[in-house]
Scaffold this active site. Structure first.
Site, PDB file in Angstrom:
ATOM      1  NE  ARG A 182      10.508  -3.018  12.019  1.00 16.97           N
ATOM      2  CZ  ARG A 182       9.649  -2.014  11.536  1.00 16.97           C
ATOM      3  NH1 ARG A 182       9.790  -0.840  10.957  1.00 16.97           N
ATOM      4  NH2 ARG A 182       8.452  -1.774  11.371  1.00 16.97           N
ATOM      5  NE  ARG A 239       8.798  -5.703   4.721  1.00 17.29           N
ATOM      6  CZ  ARG A 239       7.759  -4.272   4.749  1.00 17.29           C
ATOM      7  NH1 ARG A 239       7.593  -3.907   5.997  1.00 17.29           N
ATOM      8  NH2 ARG A 239       6.656  -4.593   3.971  1.00 17.29           N
ATOM      9  NE  ARG A 284      -4.474   1.729  11.536  1.00 21.04           N
ATOM     10  CZ  ARG A 284      -3.361   0.754  11.054  1.00 21.04           C
ATOM     11  NH1 ARG A 284      -3.765  -0.649  10.888  1.00 21.04           N
ATOM     12  NH2 ARG A 284      -2.030   1.327  11.363  1.00 21.04           N
ATOM     13  NE  ARG A 299       2.223  -5.758  11.618  1.00 21.18           N
ATOM     14  CZ  ARG A 299       3.364  -5.842  10.365  1.00 21.18           C
ATOM     15  NH1 ARG A 299       4.427  -6.231  10.333  1.00 21.18           N
ATOM     16  NH2 ARG A 299       2.996  -4.627   9.334  1.00 21.18           N
ATOM     17  CE  LYS A 301      -2.203  -0.774   3.674  1.00 17.52           C
ATOM     18  NZ  LYS A 301      -1.633  -1.907   3.876  1.00 17.52           N
TER      19      LYS A 301
END
Length: 219
Positions: free
Chosen positions: A163, A132, A93, A174, A15
């Site tokens: 992370r 990542r 959201r 998530r 996004k």
């Protein structure tokens, strides 16, 4: 023409990249509720101090506080001569937030032109995000699959790390939260005739190109 947009999709669907491309091409302002919160806290205002205490206690900022900041920001933007539209990042959201956004836009004499929904399945999201790596020194982001750090380190020489919120178990959590809370927005905006969607399980540039095509259909 003023163009006000929302981009929806699960975390890691791309996004941000598509929204940035649309903002750059059409002179739109990206409005991030996360940035608004950080800015308010940094300002030291009464609201900022209140939110700082909430965050430090490990709690979530209330919808009322987010709405207050968002309305002030959007109202300020619309009063600028150069205003061409905005892209909302991280809001709404939930459907209650979407309903309140309609109220905010009505009060500032604006309307939503379209909602771009980038679809992506759980496994693709997990693969993309968990690969990542971020540099500890300059914060440059790499991807072990598509853009690996040279010789295992950042080009600046810094160490790279994963992370906590990009570890597989967290990414799956998530995604489930997204399905439970944010996915109902799809039906909400589809019923209003505002939704345009496409499959984001493609290379990033291809996704950006398709997203831009949908944005330009709204002009």
């Amino acid at each position: 023409m003023v163009l006000n947009l929302i981009f929806l999709g699960p975390p890691g669907a791309g996004k941000g990249s598509v929204a940035q491309a649309a903002a750059d091409k059409h002179g739109l302002i990206q409005v991030s509720t996360g940035d608004l919160v950080r800015g308010e806290v940094k300002s030291g205002s009464d609201l900022g101090k209140e939110m700082s205490e909430i965050i430090n206690a490990g709690n979530l900022i209330s919808d009322e506080q987010i709405n207050q900041m968002l309305e002030a920001k959007l109202k300020s933007l619309t009063q600028e001569e150069s205003f061409k539209g905005f892209i909302l990042d991280g809001f709404p959201r939930t459907t209650p937030q979407a309903t309140e956004l309609e109220n905010i836009l009505s009060r500032i004499d604006q309307k939503l032109n379209g909602v771009i929904y980038i679809t992506s399945d759980e496994e693709a999201i997990v693969t993309r995000i968990s690969a990542r790596r971020t540099c500890k020194v300059c914060n440059k982001i790499y991807n072990l699959v598509t853009n690996p750090p040279p010789n295992g380190k950042c080009e600046c020489g810094g160490e790279v790390y994963q992370r906590d919120d990009e570890k597989e178990s967290v990414v799956r959590d998530r995604y489930q939260v997204y399905l439970e809370k944010t996915a109902p927005l799809i039906d909400f905006y589809k019923a209003k005739g505002l939704l345009k969607e496409y499959d984001g399980n493609v290379p990033l540039q291809e996704s950006i190109n398709r997203g831009m095509e949908l944005v330009e259909e709204l002009l």
